[in-house]
Design a protein around this motif. Sequence first.
Motif, PDB file in Angstrom:
ATOM      1  N   ASN A  84     121.542 -14.183 -62.940  1.00 45.59           N
ATOM      2  CA  ASN A  84     120.579 -13.499 -63.795  1.00 45.59           C
ATOM      3  C   ASN A  84     120.657 -11.999 -63.600  1.00 45.59           C
ATOM      4  OD1 ASN A  84     119.220 -15.930 -64.822  1.00 45.59           O
ATOM      5  ND2 ASN A  84     118.630 -16.189 -62.671  1.00 45.59           N
ATOM      6  N   GLU A  85     120.458 -11.277 -64.664  1.00 46.27           N
ATOM      7  CA  GLU A  85     120.505  -9.829 -64.597  1.00 46.27           C
ATOM      8  C   GLU A  85     119.167  -9.273 -64.153  1.00 46.27           C
ATOM      9  OE1 GLU A  85     121.709  -8.258 -68.304  1.00 46.27           O
ATOM     10  OE2 GLU A  85     123.686  -9.199 -68.292  1.00 46.27           O
ATOM     11  N   GLU A  86     119.209  -8.177 -63.394  1.00 48.86           N
ATOM     12  CA  GLU A  86     117.978  -7.512 -62.981  1.00 48.86           C
ATOM     13  C   GLU A  86     117.363  -6.795 -64.176  1.00 48.86           C
ATOM     14  OE1 GLU A  86     116.474  -7.437 -60.058  1.00 48.86           O
ATOM     15  OE2 GLU A  86     117.942  -8.674 -59.016  1.00 48.86           O
ATOM     16  N   THR A  87     116.048  -6.847 -64.265  1.00 46.67           N
ATOM     17  CA  THR A  87     115.362  -6.076 -65.280  1.00 46.67           C
ATOM     18  C   THR A  87     115.205  -4.642 -64.794  1.00 46.67           C
ATOM     19  OG1 THR A  87     114.129  -8.017 -65.998  1.00 46.67           O
ATOM     20  CG2 THR A  87     113.227  -5.871 -66.598  1.00 46.67           C
ATOM     21  N   VAL A  88     115.618  -3.700 -65.595  1.00 48.26           N
ATOM     22  CA  VAL A  88     115.545  -2.300 -65.203  1.00 48.26           C
ATOM     23  C   VAL A  88     114.204  -1.730 -65.639  1.00 48.26           C
ATOM     24  CG1 VAL A  88     116.572  -0.024 -65.446  1.00 48.26           C
ATOM     25  CG2 VAL A  88     118.031  -2.055 -65.397  1.00 48.26           C
ATOM     26  N   LEU A  89     113.464  -1.203 -64.688  1.00 51.06           N
ATOM     27  CA  LEU A  89     112.162  -0.618 -64.967  1.00 51.06           C
ATOM     28  C   LEU A  89     112.280   0.882 -65.098  1.00 51.06           C
ATOM     29  CD1 LEU A  89     109.988  -2.542 -62.353  1.00 51.06           C
ATOM     30  CD2 LEU A  89     110.511  -3.218 -64.688  1.00 51.06           C
ATOM     31  N   SER A  90     111.436   1.459 -65.927  1.00 51.78           N
ATOM     32  CA  SER A  90     111.365   2.904 -65.986  1.00 51.78           C
ATOM     33  C   SER A  90     110.730   3.416 -64.707  1.00 51.78           C
ATOM     34  CB  SER A  90     110.524   3.337 -67.189  1.00 51.78           C
ATOM     35  OG  SER A  90     109.160   2.987 -66.991  1.00 51.78           O
ATOM     36  N   ASP A  91     110.892   4.711 -64.435  1.00 57.06           N
ATOM     37  CA  ASP A  91     110.293   5.292 -63.227  1.00 57.06           C
ATOM     38  C   ASP A  91     108.784   5.101 -63.230  1.00 57.06           C
ATOM     39  OD1 ASP A  91     112.760   6.058 -62.379  1.00 57.06           O
ATOM     40  OD2 ASP A  91     112.582   8.149 -63.037  1.00 57.06           O
ATOM     41  N   GLU A  92     108.180   5.254 -64.399  1.00 54.76           N
ATOM     42  CA  GLU A  92     106.721   5.121 -64.494  1.00 54.76           C
ATOM     43  C   GLU A  92     106.276   3.692 -64.218  1.00 54.76           C
ATOM     44  OE1 GLU A  92     103.080   5.950 -67.685  1.00 54.76           O
ATOM     45  OE2 GLU A  92     105.135   6.545 -68.154  1.00 54.76           O
ATOM     46  N   GLU A  93     107.026   2.713 -64.768  1.00 52.19           N
ATOM     47  CA  GLU A  93     106.689   1.309 -64.523  1.00 52.19           C
ATOM     48  C   GLU A  93     106.872   0.962 -63.051  1.00 52.19           C
ATOM     49  OE1 GLU A  93     107.809  -1.065 -68.615  1.00 52.19           O
ATOM     50  OE2 GLU A  93     109.436  -0.387 -67.315  1.00 52.19           O
ATOM     51  N   ALA A  94     107.941   1.445 -62.447  1.00 49.39           N
ATOM     52  CA  ALA A  94     108.199   1.163 -61.038  1.00 49.39           C
ATOM     53  C   ALA A  94     107.088   1.735 -60.163  1.00 49.39           C
ATOM     54  CB  ALA A  94     109.549   1.743 -60.628  1.00 49.39           C
ATOM     55  N   LEU A  95     106.633   2.937 -60.498  1.00 46.78           N
ATOM     56  CA  LEU A  95     105.543   3.557 -59.743  1.00 46.78           C
ATOM     57  C   LEU A  95     104.268   2.729 -59.876  1.00 46.78           C
ATOM     58  CD1 LEU A  95     104.616   7.295 -59.531  1.00 46.78           C
ATOM     59  CD2 LEU A  95     102.856   5.648 -60.131  1.00 46.78           C
ATOM     60  N   GLU A  96     103.972   2.284 -61.101  1.00 49.26           N
ATOM     61  CA  GLU A  96     102.768   1.484 -61.325  1.00 49.26           C
ATOM     62  C   GLU A  96     102.827   0.186 -60.536  1.00 49.26           C
ATOM     63  OE1 GLU A  96      99.946   1.877 -62.748  1.00 49.26           O
ATOM     64  OE2 GLU A  96     100.229   3.770 -63.784  1.00 49.26           O
ATOM     65  N   TYR A  97     103.987  -0.467 -60.525  1.00 44.80           N
ATOM     66  CA  TYR A  97     104.125  -1.724 -59.801  1.00 44.80           C
ATOM     67  C   TYR A  97     103.958  -1.506 -58.305  1.00 44.80           C
ATOM     68  CZ  TYR A  97     105.984  -3.923 -64.053  1.00 44.80           C
ATOM     69  OH  TYR A  97     106.140  -4.413 -65.305  1.00 44.80           O
ATOM     70  N   GLU A  98     104.584  -0.449 -57.791  1.00 40.43           N
ATOM     71  CA  GLU A  98     104.500  -0.164 -56.363  1.00 40.43           C
ATOM     72  C   GLU A  98     103.060   0.156 -55.961  1.00 40.43           C
ATOM     73  OE1 GLU A  98     106.425   2.790 -52.942  1.00 40.43           O
ATOM     74  OE2 GLU A  98     107.047   2.984 -55.052  1.00 40.43           O
ATOM     75  N   LEU A  99     102.392   0.955 -56.765  1.00 36.70           N
ATOM     76  CA  LEU A  99     101.013   1.321 -56.462  1.00 36.70           C
ATOM     77  C   LEU A  99     100.097   0.102 -56.535  1.00 36.70           C
ATOM     78  CD1 LEU A  99      98.880   3.455 -55.844  1.00 36.70           C
ATOM     79  CD2 LEU A  99      98.779   3.964 -58.306  1.00 36.70           C
ATOM     80  N   TYR A 100     100.288  -0.710 -57.544  1.00 38.45           N
ATOM     81  CA  TYR A 100      99.468  -1.909 -57.705  1.00 38.45           C
ATOM     82  C   TYR A 100      99.612  -2.831 -56.487  1.00 38.45           C
ATOM     83  CZ  TYR A 100      97.792  -6.329 -59.649  1.00 38.45           C
ATOM     84  OH  TYR A 100      97.127  -7.503 -59.861  1.00 38.45           O
ATOM     85  N   ASN A 101     100.829  -3.003 -56.031  1.00 37.87           N
ATOM     86  CA  ASN A 101     101.055  -3.864 -54.875  1.00 37.87           C
ATOM     87  C   ASN A 101     100.487  -3.259 -53.600  1.00 37.87           C
ATOM     88  OD1 ASN A 101     102.359  -6.056 -56.145  1.00 37.87           O
ATOM     89  ND2 ASN A 101     104.235  -4.871 -56.286  1.00 37.87           N
ATOM     90  N   LEU A 102     100.496  -1.953 -53.496  1.00 37.77           N
ATOM     91  CA  LEU A 102      99.840  -1.299 -52.361  1.00 37.77           C
ATOM     92  C   LEU A 102      98.335  -1.529 -52.409  1.00 37.77           C
ATOM     93  CD1 LEU A 102     101.805   2.071 -52.191  1.00 37.77           C
ATOM     94  CD2 LEU A 102     101.654   0.375 -50.363  1.00 37.77           C
ATOM     95  N   TYR A 103      97.769  -1.467 -53.603  1.00 43.78           N
ATOM     96  CA  TYR A 103      96.340  -1.756 -53.742  1.00 43.78           C
ATOM     97  C   TYR A 103      96.032  -3.178 -53.266  1.00 43.78           C
ATOM     98  CZ  TYR A 103      95.480   2.453 -56.622  1.00 43.78           C
ATOM     99  OH  TYR A 103      95.347   3.736 -57.078  1.00 43.78           O
ATOM    100  N   ILE A 104      96.909  -4.124 -53.596  1.00 46.37           N
ATOM    101  CA  ILE A 104      96.720  -5.493 -53.142  1.00 46.37           C
ATOM    102  C   ILE A 104      96.741  -5.556 -51.618  1.00 46.37           C
ATOM    103  CG2 ILE A 104      97.770  -7.796 -53.021  1.00 46.37           C
ATOM    104  CD1 ILE A 104      98.719  -7.398 -55.881  1.00 46.37           C
ATOM    105  N   ASP A 105      97.736  -4.897 -51.022  1.00 42.10           N
ATOM    106  CA  ASP A 105      97.843  -4.903 -49.558  1.00 42.10           C
ATOM    107  C   ASP A 105      96.606  -4.282 -48.907  1.00 42.10           C
ATOM    108  OD1 ASP A 105     100.312  -6.123 -49.612  1.00 42.10           O
ATOM    109  OD2 ASP A 105     101.436  -4.247 -49.525  1.00 42.10           O
ATOM    110  N   ILE A 106      96.149  -3.180 -49.474  1.00 43.81           N
ATOM    111  CA  ILE A 106      94.966  -2.502 -48.936  1.00 43.81           C
ATOM    112  C   ILE A 106      93.735  -3.392 -49.080  1.00 43.81           C
ATOM    113  CG2 ILE A 106      93.386  -0.554 -49.307  1.00 43.81           C
ATOM    114  CD1 ILE A 106      95.975   1.051 -50.135  1.00 43.81           C
TER     115      ILE A 106
END
Length: 389
Positions: A84-106
Motif C-alpha cells: 500500500n502507498e503512504e498517504t502524503v499529508l500537507s505540512d498543515e495536516e501533519a501539524l494538526e495530526y501531531e498536535l491532536y495526538n499530543l493533546y490525547i497524550d496530555i
Amino acid sequence: MKKKWGQSFCAAMALTLLLCGCTGSPNGKSDDGNDSSENSTPAQTETVKTEDANTDESGESDTSEKEATEKESDGDGGNADNENEETVLSDEEALEYELYNLYIDINNEMVGWLDEVISSYFEAVVYQQEFELYEEDTDYYWCLSNASSFYDNMESAKALVEGKSGKDALDKAYIKLYPVMKELAQTLDQVAEYTDLKSYVDDDFAKGKEYHATIWEKYELYVALAETFIDELTTVANARSLEELEMLKEQGYEATYALIKMITTAQEIQAAIYEQGIDDSQVLELDIESLQPLYDQYVEEVQIILDFMKDENIMYEEGFPVKSASYSLLESDIQDSKVALTDLFERVRNQEALDEFELNSGIAADGTIAQFNESLSNMIDNYNNTLNY
C-alpha cells in the motif's frame, strides 16, 4: 493483509473535579478528615479519544498517532507490508495530526498519573488553604512525582499550537491550561523531592507551606481549565470518531468497527452513570432502568466482537497482533467488562449495599462502578497496546 487502522482511546480514569471551591477534597475527605464524597463530583468519564485517519484514492487508511503500517509476519503482525502507498499529508495536516495526538497524550496523563499525584498529595495534606497534615506522624507526608514525558508533551504541544496561524477552541483552552498545569505539576514534583529527603525536618515545614500555597492556588485554577480542555477535546474526538467509524464500515474493517463501537458504547454507559451523579457510596440509587437500553446494546456488541475474535484469521487480516499478550488480555478484558457491568446491575437490582471495608479498601469490589471503570480502563489500555505492534 489490510493496512492497520489505529483508533486510539484514552484510559478510562478519573479526573476529580470539585463542585465548588473548598467544599470537597480530591481524596474524598473534608477539612476535618471525614468523608465528603457528596461534595465532590464523580469521576470525569469523557474518555472517547480518537486518532485522525486519512484515506487515499485506493481506499486504504493512514493513521496519525501510530502511523498506519502494513503488518506481515507469522501471526503477530510484526513486519511492514509495502503493497500500500503512504498517504502524503500537507505540512498543515501533519501539524494538526501531531498536535491532536499530543493533546490525547496530555489528556491521558491528566486523567491518569497527574490525578494520582494530586490525590497522593491531598492524602497527606488537609484540603484547605492553611497547610496542615492529616497525621501527626510526618512519615505520612509524601507525594508522587510526574513523568518527564508529561513535560515533554506539554512543551511540544505548546510549540506546535504557537506556530498555528489560526487557533480553534481546543487550542485556546490548552493555551490557558498550559502555564497553570505546568506550575502545579512542577510544584508537586518539588514536594515529592522535599518529602523524600525529609527536608521538612530541617526547615520546620517552611518550604512545605510555600509549596502548599502554590498548589492551593493553582489547583483551583487547574480544575476549571482542565474541565474546559477535556470538554473541547472530547467534542473534537467524538466528531472524528463518528467519521472514522463510518470509514471503517465502508472499507470492510468489520471486526475493528465492532470493537471500536463496543468501546464507544461502554464509554457512553460510563458517561451516563457520571451524569446521574452517582458513585459507589450511593450505588443503590443508580437508575439502571434508564441505562437498560445501553446495557442491552453493550451485551450484543460484546458478543459480536467475541465472535470475531474466535477467528484469528479475520483479526490478523485487519492488522491485530493475534499472538501478542496484549491481544489475549484484550479478549479477557472484554469479557471482564461485561461481567462487571452485569454484576453492577445485579447489585442495584437486589439492593445489596457495600460495606465500609468494600468502600474504603482501595480494591474495586464486585458489582461496583469502580470495577466497571477499572475493567474498561484495562480494555482500553490493551486495545491501545495492540496498535503498537
